[in-house]
Scaffold this motif. Sequence first.
Motif, PDB file in Angstrom:
ATOM      1  N   LEU A  40       0.844  -1.204   0.000  1.00  0.00           N
ATOM      2  CA  LEU A  40       0.000   0.000   0.000  1.00  0.00           C
ATOM      3  C   LEU A  40       0.875   1.249   0.000  1.00  0.00           C
ATOM      4  O   LEU A  40       0.565   2.245  -0.678  1.00  0.00           O
ATOM      5  CB  LEU A  40      -0.926  -0.010   1.222  1.00  0.00           C
ATOM      6  N   GLY A  41       1.979   1.200   0.764  1.00  0.00           N
ATOM      7  CA  GLY A  41       2.912   2.324   0.785  1.00  0.00           C
ATOM      8  C   GLY A  41       3.516   2.593  -0.588  1.00  0.00           C
ATOM      9  O   GLY A  41       3.625   3.747  -1.026  1.00  0.00           O
ATOM     10  N   TYR A  42       3.902   1.507  -1.306  1.00  0.00           N
ATOM     11  CA  TYR A  42       4.423   1.675  -2.664  1.00  0.00           C
ATOM     12  C   TYR A  42       3.364   2.310  -3.567  1.00  0.00           C
ATOM     13  O   TYR A  42       3.655   3.222  -4.343  1.00  0.00           O
ATOM     14  CB  TYR A  42       4.813   0.317  -3.270  1.00  0.00           C
ATOM     15  N   PHE A  43       2.131   1.804  -3.458  1.00  0.00           N
ATOM     16  CA  PHE A  43       1.038   2.284  -4.312  1.00  0.00           C
ATOM     17  C   PHE A  43       0.795   3.782  -4.101  1.00  0.00           C
ATOM     18  O   PHE A  43       0.511   4.519  -5.052  1.00  0.00           O
ATOM     19  CB  PHE A  43      -0.229   1.481  -4.020  1.00  0.00           C
ATOM     20  N   LEU A  44       0.906   4.227  -2.841  1.00  0.00           N
ATOM     21  CA  LEU A  44       0.656   5.637  -2.524  1.00  0.00           C
ATOM     22  C   LEU A  44       1.882   6.518  -2.773  1.00  0.00           C
ATOM     23  O   LEU A  44       1.815   7.738  -2.589  1.00  0.00           O
ATOM     24  CB  LEU A  44       0.222   5.768  -1.055  1.00  0.00           C
ATOM     25  N   LEU A  82       4.745   6.513  -1.088  1.00  0.00           N
ATOM     26  CA  LEU A  82       5.341   6.977   0.163  1.00  0.00           C
ATOM     27  C   LEU A  82       6.799   6.540   0.261  1.00  0.00           C
ATOM     28  O   LEU A  82       7.141   5.414  -0.116  1.00  0.00           O
ATOM     29  CB  LEU A  82       4.573   6.406   1.358  1.00  0.00           C
TER      30      LEU A  82
END
Length: 374
Positions: free
Chosen positions: A88-92, A94
Amino acid sequence: MNYGKYTSRQSKVVGRVYLLAATVITYGLNLFTSFKNKPRRWLEWTFLLCLIVLMGANTYNADFSTYQWLYTAKIPYGEPGYRLLTQLGYFLGLSYQQFRLILAALFLIILHRGVQKLTTHSAEFMAFYFCYPFFLDLIQLRNFMMMALLVYASHFLLTNTYRDVTLFTLLVLLGASFQNLGVLYLLVVPLYTLDSTNVGKISLLGVVFLLAIVVMSPPIAQLLLAALGQLHLSHLSLYFVQKVHLGYLPFWLFSLFDLAFTYFSYRYLTERQLLTPQKRQVIWLAFIFTIVGVVTMPLYTFEFSFARALRNVVPFVVITYLITREALPATYYLRWCYSGVFLSYFVCLLYFEMLPLWQDTILPAFSHNWLLGG
């Protein structure tokens, strides 16, 4: 002379001083208002904000470089729940620093809300938490996330309905998806829901304790290592390679103290009817959590990571202390003795767990902080 660099360095120093001053001042004021029974929520949340900055924006601890490299290189690491969060962090988009700050903020708030559901002394609890085990949690973020969910989930057991027991179980499993040792706390469900006189509870404790001892034996450990290899779970083999000699002994004593302390608090206050039904349930629940720590004691001698089972129940021991101290009559000598015993235990925890971190973790926490340019 390069005034730009000088100004930048000066601003970093000023930022660190402000962070240290804000943390110390809000810490002291929270304790003062708690002792006066006049807590100020804005002070409590300001102190919580300081903890979020200290933990979330920290860039220097034993695990930071490894976690940052794994995250930046997009190498899957950790349990499924943590891997999902990194995706999720990669997708956003961050960075690791931003990712860590968000996780720290979210789970510190979860911890704080969980404590508020168990005791009115949340400000004093956070003061104890800052002393221990905050700086360990600053390093071992995944274990902290699991522990925060555990504290929050515990209030669901106070009602003991099927719905709330299910919610507790689901949150514990969610925590275990960040740190697999969280699975141990599923034991809380049968231990808490069985009647206190039920022999099944004693049998369950005996079986778990004996299994823990059996796992310690080298032949069984070798079989487990082979089985984990066949199941493609070799990353769990670290838990079954003996690396501890006598360093576990103080932690055995701490676990036994937790058990005796919570049980004494429960029995003494219950027999004298000094507790409301809900507070009595909270202390009984804390006692059950300490049982989980005790039944895993044999595993401390095998792999010291299991000693986290002790650390994860300390919040419940602190809550027990805060509730019991309030319930004991102010003029009663036992209240002072009780406080003295608990504080002595807490100082010992600081000596064995926090003192070794002073140079490498605690001091750098106030200087290596990306929000302040460190």
